[in-house]
Design an enzyme around this catalytic site. Structure first.
Site, mmCIF file in Angstrom:
data_model
loop_
_atom_site.group_PDB
_atom_site.id
_atom_site.type_symbol
_atom_site.label_atom_id
_atom_site.label_comp_id
_atom_site.label_asym_id
_atom_site.label_seq_id
_atom_site.Cartn_x
_atom_site.Cartn_y
_atom_site.Cartn_z
ATOM 1 N N ILE A 71 0.830 -1.213 0.000
ATOM 2 C CA ILE A 71 0.000 0.000 0.000
ATOM 3 C C ILE A 71 0.863 1.260 0.000
ATOM 4 O O ILE A 71 0.490 2.264 -0.613
ATOM 5 C CB ILE A 71 -1.020 -0.010 1.168
ATOM 6 C CG1 ILE A 71 -2.153 0.968 0.869
ATOM 7 C CG2 ILE A 71 -0.383 0.298 2.508
ATOM 8 C CD1 ILE A 71 -2.962 0.657 -0.343
ATOM 9 N N LYS A 82 -5.644 1.799 7.531
ATOM 10 C CA LYS A 82 -6.720 1.011 8.102
ATOM 11 C C LYS A 82 -6.273 -0.443 8.235
ATOM 12 O O LYS A 82 -5.467 -0.883 7.429
ATOM 13 C CB LYS A 82 -8.011 1.127 7.294
ATOM 14 C CG LYS A 82 -7.897 0.851 5.791
ATOM 15 C CD LYS A 82 -7.643 -0.491 5.195
ATOM 16 C CE LYS A 82 -8.176 -1.761 5.702
ATOM 17 N NZ LYS A 82 -7.778 -2.921 4.815
ATOM 18 N N SER A 103 12.081 1.391 7.217
ATOM 19 C CA SER A 103 11.789 0.149 6.515
ATOM 20 C C SER A 103 12.737 -0.935 6.995
ATOM 21 O O SER A 103 13.961 -0.773 6.887
ATOM 22 C CB SER A 103 11.962 0.404 5.004
ATOM 23 O OG SER A 103 12.017 -0.801 4.301
ATOM 24 N N ARG A 104 12.163 -2.019 7.500
ATOM 25 C CA ARG A 104 12.991 -3.131 7.970
ATOM 26 C C ARG A 104 13.856 -3.654 6.845
ATOM 27 O O ARG A 104 14.952 -4.145 7.054
ATOM 28 C CB ARG A 104 12.108 -4.277 8.482
ATOM 29 C CG ARG A 104 11.158 -3.904 9.581
ATOM 30 C CD ARG A 104 10.310 -5.097 9.983
ATOM 31 N NE ARG A 104 9.720 -5.780 8.836
ATOM 32 C CZ ARG A 104 9.017 -6.885 8.887
ATOM 33 N NH1 ARG A 104 8.800 -7.474 10.052
ATOM 34 N NH2 ARG A 104 8.510 -7.437 7.814
ATOM 35 N N ASP A 164 -9.966 -7.899 6.589
ATOM 36 C CA ASP A 164 -9.010 -6.868 6.127
ATOM 37 C C ASP A 164 -9.617 -6.096 4.954
ATOM 38 O O ASP A 164 -9.678 -4.863 5.003
ATOM 39 C CB ASP A 164 -7.649 -7.489 5.774
ATOM 40 C CG ASP A 164 -6.705 -6.428 5.227
ATOM 41 O OD1 ASP A 164 -6.193 -5.622 6.023
ATOM 42 O OD2 ASP A 164 -6.521 -6.363 3.995
HETATM 43 P P1 NAP Z 1 2.464 -5.520 3.099
HETATM 44 O O1 NAP Z 1 2.609 -5.486 1.616
HETATM 45 O O2 NAP Z 1 2.679 -6.783 3.825
HETATM 46 O O3 NAP Z 1 3.413 -4.372 3.669
HETATM 47 C C1 NAP Z 1 3.553 -4.110 5.040
HETATM 48 C C2 NAP Z 1 4.975 -3.615 5.277
HETATM 49 O O4 NAP Z 1 5.081 -3.239 6.652
HETATM 50 C C3 NAP Z 1 6.027 -4.659 5.047
HETATM 51 O O5 NAP Z 1 6.425 -4.722 3.701
HETATM 52 C C4 NAP Z 1 7.150 -4.174 5.935
HETATM 53 O O6 NAP Z 1 7.813 -3.141 5.227
HETATM 54 C C5 NAP Z 1 6.427 -3.488 7.089
HETATM 55 N N1 NAP Z 1 6.357 -4.251 8.352
HETATM 56 C C6 NAP Z 1 6.709 -3.770 9.575
HETATM 57 N N2 NAP Z 1 6.478 -4.661 10.530
HETATM 58 C C7 NAP Z 1 5.985 -5.746 9.926
HETATM 59 C C8 NAP Z 1 5.571 -7.012 10.399
HETATM 60 N N3 NAP Z 1 5.609 -7.331 11.688
HETATM 61 N N4 NAP Z 1 5.110 -7.906 9.481
HETATM 62 C C9 NAP Z 1 5.062 -7.594 8.162
HETATM 63 N N5 NAP Z 1 5.442 -6.381 7.681
HETATM 64 C C10 NAP Z 1 5.910 -5.477 8.537
HETATM 65 O O7 NAP Z 1 0.996 -5.014 3.526
HETATM 66 P P2 NAP Z 1 0.100 -3.894 2.818
HETATM 67 O O8 NAP Z 1 -0.820 -4.521 1.849
HETATM 68 O O9 NAP Z 1 0.938 -2.774 2.375
HETATM 69 O O10 NAP Z 1 -0.812 -3.495 4.061
HETATM 70 C C11 NAP Z 1 -0.349 -2.664 5.113
HETATM 71 C C12 NAP Z 1 -1.557 -2.004 5.747
HETATM 72 O O11 NAP Z 1 -2.242 -1.246 4.739
HETATM 73 C C13 NAP Z 1 -2.579 -3.013 6.299
HETATM 74 O O12 NAP Z 1 -3.150 -2.533 7.479
HETATM 75 C C14 NAP Z 1 -3.635 -3.076 5.197
HETATM 76 O O13 NAP Z 1 -4.921 -3.386 5.705
HETATM 77 C C15 NAP Z 1 -3.602 -1.656 4.681
HETATM 78 N N6 NAP Z 1 -4.094 -1.544 3.296
HETATM 79 C C16 NAP Z 1 -3.670 -2.382 2.315
HETATM 80 C C17 NAP Z 1 -4.226 -2.293 1.040
HETATM 81 C C18 NAP Z 1 -3.810 -3.181 -0.094
HETATM 82 O O14 NAP Z 1 -4.435 -3.136 -1.166
HETATM 83 N N7 NAP Z 1 -2.760 -3.986 0.037
HETATM 84 C C19 NAP Z 1 -5.182 -1.339 0.770
HETATM 85 C C20 NAP Z 1 -5.533 -0.439 1.774
HETATM 86 C C21 NAP Z 1 -4.987 -0.561 3.031
HETATM 87 P P3 NAP Z 1 9.372 -2.823 5.442
HETATM 88 O O15 NAP Z 1 10.122 -3.991 4.959
HETATM 89 O O16 NAP Z 1 9.581 -1.591 4.629
HETATM 90 O O17 NAP Z 1 9.533 -2.582 6.930
#
Ligand code: NAP
Length: 306
Positions: free
Chosen positions: A12, A88, A34-35, A166
């Site tokens: 996101i 969110k 960013s980790r 989610d």
């Molecule tokens: P994602 O692709 O898994 O990215 C989350 C990022 O957070 C990871 O790449 C990592 O980035 C960091 N991170 C820090 N602590 C972590 C942990 N304990 N476990 C995993 N990652 C960790 O997820 P995402 O889809 O971006 O979603 C993140 C949030 O945005 C969620 O709450 C989701 O509901 C919301 N969201 C997502 C979407 C969608 O379409 N995907 C849409 C709207 C909202 P680093 O390596 O840079 O630290």
């Protein structure tokens, strides 16, 4: 100019936050925590603490991590007197978000619990239509393919990851925005794969003080066409919000059909809140999910293997 740092550079952050910040003349992305030390053209730090200690001056921090780690990072950011944008869901529990609201008020900074689906093009017109009509039923069909939209996101299946809620919470954020009265859960059925902690499907029954019959079907295993629809019947006619709220039809006729502007809208709102010295942290969508877990019956279903 509001100088923004992002925590968590995943899907996101890359798809929406970075482009929305770049397009907003009042905002500038100056660093990320960013980790994985993601390279997005600004200095990257291994943690929020490092970004605060060693990074450039920041006014605001957008938290784009999974919800399970949201509260701790938000506390660190608020204690450093930064304005905070929460992706969110705003936390893993309702209590966490209330705690953050109190801390933001104490620190005199803005806390914004963002609900991107509320900024979909059709939502304001839907809200006005519901306010003007006698609503009888609301039906939510939110069905998507988790393998297509959330590959490798193991956190979704862990406790606090919400599973099918989610995406489902996006529908609930629209519902709580457009309904003229408070909505509450009366019954829920949750289907949980035997090898994970969170539901892969959920069926909710809800109502309000007027006895409106509100149902929601959330499914994470929908292949083929994807469905993000809300249908409302009233004495005066029928309204359908589809494509997650981007398209609205009343009695079969299109009313709004606009390009996606959810994240630009969210960042505009964040800037307005900062300018006005206010916070906005509506927990109602998360409370509906929590209540579904409270009253819901659970059925164990086939293991989920990505
Ligand atoms: P994602 O692709 O898994 O990215 C989350 C990022 O957070 C990871 O790449 C990592 O980035 C960091 N991170 C820090 N602590 C972590 C942990 N304990 N476990 C995993 N990652 C960790 O997820 P995402 O889809 O971006 O979603 C993140 C949030 O945005 C969620 O709450 C989701 O509901 C919301 N969201 C997502 C979407 C969608 O379409 N995907 C849409 C709207 C909202 P680093 O390596 O840079 O630290």
């Amino acid at each position: 100019m509001i100088r923004v740092g992002i925590v968590g550079v995943g899907k996101i952050a890359r798809d929406q936050h970075i482009p929305a910040i770049a397009a907003d003349p009042g905002l500038e992305l100056v660093a990320v925590a960013s980790r994985s030390h993601a390279d997005v053209g600004v200095p990257a730090f291994g943690s929020l603490e490092e970004m605060l200690d060693q990074g450039p001056e920041l006014d605001a921090i957008a938290l784009c991590t999974p919800p399970q780690v949201r509260w701790q990072t938000a506390v660190t950011a608020l204690r450093a007197s930064k304005h905070v944008f929460l992706e969110k869901p705003p936390g893993a529990t309702v209590g966490e978000v209330r705690d953050l609201s109190a801390l933001a008020a104490e620190q005199d900074v803005t806390l914004f619990a963002s609900w991107h689906s509320r900024f979909a093009a059709g939502v304001p017109a839907a809200k006005a239509w519901l306010a003007a009509n006698t609503i009888r039923t609301v039906d939510i069909q939110w069905r998507e393919d988790v393998r297509r939209w959330h590959p490798g996101q193991t956190w979704i299946w862990e406790a606090g990851g919400l599973g099918v809620f989610d995406p489902g919470i996006n529908a609930l954020s629209i519902l709580t925005e457009i309904m003229p009265r408070e909505v509450f859960v009366t019954d829920a059925r949750l289907q949980v794969p035997e090898n994970v902690q969170s539901p892969v499907a959920a069926h909710l029954a809800m109502t309000d003080i007027d006895g409106t019959a509100i149902t929601a079907d959330f499914d994470f295993l929908q292949t083929g066409p994807q469905t993000w629809d809300i249908t409302v019947t009233a004495d005066e006619g029928m309204l359908r919000l589809s494509s997650g709220g981007a398209i609205i039809e009343i009695d079969g006729k299109p009313v709004v059909q606009a390009a996606d502007a959810e994240y630009p809208g969210l960042y505009k709102r964040f800037g307005q809140l900062i300018g006005a010295g206010k916070s906005e942290a509506d927990v109602r969508p998360l409370a509906l999910v929590a209540d579904a877990f409270l009253v819901g019956t659970r059925e164990l279903v086939k293991a989920f293997i990505e």
